[in-house]
Design an enzyme around this catalytic site. Sequence first.
Site, short mmCIF file in Angstrom:
data_model
loop_
_atom_site.label_atom_id
_atom_site.label_comp_id
_atom_site.label_asym_id
_atom_site.label_seq_id
_atom_site.Cartn_x
_atom_site.Cartn_y
_atom_site.Cartn_z
N HIS A 120 40.03 37.39 40.08
CA HIS A 120 41.27 37.59 40.83
C HIS A 120 42.01 38.80 40.29
O HIS A 120 41.70 39.92 40.64
CB HIS A 120 42.14 36.32 40.80
CG HIS A 120 41.61 35.25 41.69
ND1 HIS A 120 40.98 34.13 41.23
CD2 HIS A 120 41.59 35.15 43.04
CE1 HIS A 120 40.61 33.38 42.25
NE2 HIS A 120 40.97 33.98 43.37
N CYS A 121 43.01 38.58 39.46
CA CYS A 121 43.87 39.68 39.03
C CYS A 121 43.15 40.68 38.13
O CYS A 121 43.43 41.88 38.21
CB CYS A 121 45.12 39.13 38.37
SG CYS A 121 46.11 38.15 39.56
#
Length: 189
Positions: A120-121
Amino acid sequence: MPHPVPALIVVDVQRAFDEWEAAGKRRNNPDAVARIADLLRAFRTHGAPIFHIRHEGTKPNSSFLPSRSGYAVKDEAREQPGETVIVKRVNSAFIGTDLEQRLRAGNIGTLVICGATTNHCVETTTRMAGNLGFAAWLVRDATWTFDRIGPDGDEHSAEEIHAMTLSNLNGEFAHIVTSADVVASFAAK
């Protein structure tokens, strides 16, 4: 002239992930936070720049709302006086922040990226770093993710997701390294 040493980008090492685990979510790389602590120690010892990225949730049920306990940074990754903290509200640490401007103002060309979660990030920040022309080093043993269910109901283990994310980023967006590789690179200077 680029900065002589890389900058460390520590993405979202926040207590929300501990809460997710306590609620039964399974993750990989149980030693990732210890490896992040190793990286922080090495960068601090060498006076190299460190940027702490903190996620601030925007949805009412987010574990990352500033009013919730999950927003707090894990003790092992807490910033020290003088270290930059950048708050983001989307997956990329470059969107809606001044991270790129700070890096360019510091003539920093190489970014060592670690934190959560791999797919994700960390992945989004790494892809953007590569697209923006930074040399990104993604530290494979200093990031982690969780098991997930795919759109067809298929179960995917955190290990599989982590490995696929590293494979997707390798070469085109980032150089995949270990924390020991990064620490050794300081010793070689």
